[in-house]
Design an enzyme around this catalytic site. Structure first.
Site, PDB file in Angstrom:
ATOM      1  N   LYS A 106       0.831  -1.207   0.000  1.00  0.00           N
ATOM      2  CA  LYS A 106       0.000   0.000   0.000  1.00  0.00           C
ATOM      3  C   LYS A 106       0.867   1.259   0.000  1.00  0.00           C
ATOM      4  O   LYS A 106       1.927   1.306   0.618  1.00  0.00           O
ATOM      5  CB  LYS A 106      -0.917  -0.014   1.225  1.00  0.00           C
ATOM      6  CG  LYS A 106      -1.962   1.090   1.266  1.00  0.00           C
ATOM      7  CD  LYS A 106      -2.889   0.896   2.457  1.00  0.00           C
ATOM      8  CE  LYS A 106      -3.957   1.981   2.529  1.00  0.00           C
ATOM      9  NZ  LYS A 106      -4.898   1.760   3.655  1.00  0.00           N
ATOM     10  N   SER A 160      -9.387   1.653   2.442  1.00  0.00           N
ATOM     11  CA  SER A 160      -8.524   2.459   1.614  1.00  0.00           C
ATOM     12  C   SER A 160      -7.440   1.651   0.896  1.00  0.00           C
ATOM     13  O   SER A 160      -6.750   2.160   0.013  1.00  0.00           O
ATOM     14  CB  SER A 160      -7.864   3.544   2.476  1.00  0.00           C
ATOM     15  OG  SER A 160      -7.096   2.990   3.536  1.00  0.00           O
ATOM     16  N   SER A 166     -10.080  -0.841   6.520  1.00  0.00           N
ATOM     17  CA  SER A 166      -9.426  -0.797   5.212  1.00  0.00           C
ATOM     18  C   SER A 166      -8.706  -2.078   4.838  1.00  0.00           C
ATOM     19  O   SER A 166      -8.342  -2.264   3.670  1.00  0.00           O
ATOM     20  CB  SER A 166      -8.432   0.370   5.168  1.00  0.00           C
ATOM     21  OG  SER A 166      -9.107   1.598   5.297  1.00  0.00           O
TER      22      SER A 166
END
Length: 546
Positions: A63, A137, A161
């Site tokens: 990420k 996210s 997330s």
């Protein structure tokens, strides 16, 4: 391919998949192929020298708010980018175990959102339905795994997330106990709540990755008395409005747990949903301003307007509201822990629905709030969670999660393993009963369900390979029924087969004679140039017997 070149073969396959997928929305920064191949050669050399590397031959996506040495850390905002001095510990530990990093993945900016659309790098679409969101996210990380590009991925989880995108893309997401995985080298969203999360296509793979990046826990799992797993399940009316078919899918998941021997008991979900509303509507959101507010106040032109609004609004929350909300949270947590006192885990849908990109664009705040109904309270209550696939609704993935006290990560995984339904696989060649690779299926725990044929939309070719194997291709006209067997096997077994599948073979969805579909072995058309068309035989066994 020699086993000593396993990592290089997998990296090359990953970049080929990236080229074929044409999904730039997944990535913020993709490493140059030559750099990843160089890392893979180094891994293969270490294995050849006798090192035991548990992740040799695995690829990983990271990420965009987690530091990768040699790549900028952006947190989804180009003007925020900085060059990290080293890998984050979670990344370094995966690399030390033999994994090769592919790149930095797209995300909701500053990890503020559960939708995956709040990014100047583009909205990330579901791996299964391009009209629907990937979830955030940690959107890019989840899709990279779901598409078979990465074997593992790192995300973060503050409000859900690491679980919402897992549910929307049909993969596993583990949100560990807070503090189990170091958050050093991670751009914070809410530093006191943040966790590094793990994505994988199977539960065993996710557990392995978590074990390798975790620091030995300082908290032991709560003691439990021997007996069946005890799973708390809220009454249907407390779940609130859900997408069509989702309540039934959730009930089916609970029934599977009961059929596997778990003891279900009712639980009051009210403290969980009330605490969930506090995360964004209360004063706890002020910690997001502490993390990145000074940068957001600079008003650069690449700020996502929804993210910027959330963080700026948090700037003006008075201190007395935070203390009041902390008191309120303590009361809710006490009620929640009392409700779960006799349970090993709480079973919940991961989300109440799966919105389209248009739904989120029309109501960005409302859509996001709805997605966090079941996930927002987990870190506020200092709980652990694992999200797993639990079937499909309208041909799209449906997921559930198991939540339990801090330190029960292993326990939750054991219960989640009971939930994972077997998957079907259609085979037409060397995996058929009596054929050379059939033992592979048996070793993976597969069992034969039935013998059937494909729909009359395929042609079968004998490939010039050693050992001989067939290639099945879908055609618009001139196809025939081809003999097929339907096998049932654990999802991790299918994941193992898929990861080891050499080109030109691929896993695709086969149309069967009865109108249903199942994953099955297909062949890339480019491999047919010197192959022999054997369609007239009606199947591989008939051809071999001829």
């Amino acid at each position: 391919m020699p086993t000593t070149a396993l990592a290089l073969a997998r990296v090359r396959d990953a970049y080929d998949r990236i080229d074929r997928a044409r999904r730039p929305d997944i990535w913020i920064t993709l490493r140059p192929r030559a750099d990843a191949e160089s890392d893979a050669r180094a891994v293969d050399a270490r294995v050849a020298a006798g090192e035991q590397l548990p992740l040799a031959g695995r690829t990983v996506a990271v990420k965009g708010n987690i530091d990768i040495d040699g790549l900028p850390t952006t947190a989804g905002c180009p003007s925020y980018a900085y060059d990290p001095p080293a890998d984050a510990p979670s990344v370094a530990r995966l690399r030390a175990a033999g994994a090769v990093v592919l790149g930095s993945t797209n995300m909701d900016q500053f990890a503020t959102g559960l939708v995956g659309t709040r990014s100047p790098y583009g909205a990330v679409r579901s791996a299964h339905d391009p009209a629907r969101i990937a979830g955030g996210s940690s959107s890019g990380s989840a899709v990279a795994v779901a598409l078979g590009i990465a074997d593992l991925a790192l995300g973060t989880d503050t409000a859900g997330s690491g679980r919402v995108p897992a549910a929307f893309n049909g993969i596993v997401g583990i949100k560990p106990t807070r503090g189990l995985v170091p958050t050093d080298g991670v751009v914070p969203a809410c530093a006191s709540l943040d966790c590094v999360s793990v994505f994988a296509r199977t539960l065993p793979e996710a557990e392995l990755a978590l074990a390798l990046i975790a620091t030995p826990p300082g908290r032991a799992a709560p003691h439990r008395t021997p007996g069946p797993w005890r799973v708390a399940v809220p009454p249907a009316e407390q779940l609130g409005a859900m997408d069509e078919g989702w309540a039934e899918a959730y009930e089916a998941a609970a029934d599977r747990l009961a059929a596997a021997g778990a003891r279900l008991s009712p639980v009051d979900l009210t403290p969980f949903t009330e605490a969930a509303a506090l995360l964004y509507d209360g004063a706890f959101v002020a910690e997001r301003y502490t993390a990145t507010g000074a940068f957001v106040d600079k008003e650069t032109n690449d700020l996502d307007p929804t993210v910027a609004a959330i963080i700026r609004r948090a700037r003006d929350i008075p201190a007395h509201r935070l203390f009041a909300d902390q008191t309120r949270l303590a009361v809710l947590r006490a009620r929640a822990m009392t409700a779960l006192a006799e349970a090993d885990a709480l079973l919940l849908p991961t989300t109440p629905g799966h919105p389209t990109l248009d739904d989120v664009a029309a109501d960005p705040f409302g859509a996001n709030a709805r997605l966090g109904r079941f996930t927002n309270s987990t870190n506020l209550f200092d709980l652990a969670a694992v999200a797993v696939p639990a079937g499909e609704v309208d041909a799209r993935p449906f997921g559930v999660m198991l939540i339990g006290p801090a330190g029960t990560d292993d326990r939750l995984a054991r219960i989640a393993a009971l939930l994972t339904p077997p998957v079907r696989l259609a085979v037409v060649g060397v995996h058929l009963t009596g054929q050379p690779l059939n033992p592979q299926l048996l070793t993976l725990g597969a069992r034969l369900i039935r013998t059937t044929t494909t729909a009359p939309a395929y042609r079968l070719f004998a490939l010039r390979t050693d050992p001989p194997k067939p290639g099945l291709v879908h055609v618009d006209s001139g196809g025939r029924h081809i003999e097929a067997e339907i096998w049932e096997l654990p999802p991790e077994g299918l994941g193992t087969l898929t990861a080891a599948l050499p080109r030109p073979m691929a896993i695709g969805r086969l149309e069967l004679a009865d109108g249903t579909t199942a994953p099955g072995f297909l062949c890339e058309p480019a491999a047919l140039d010197d192959a022999v068309d054997i369609t007239e035989h009606g199947g591989w066994r008939a051809y071999r017997n001829s």
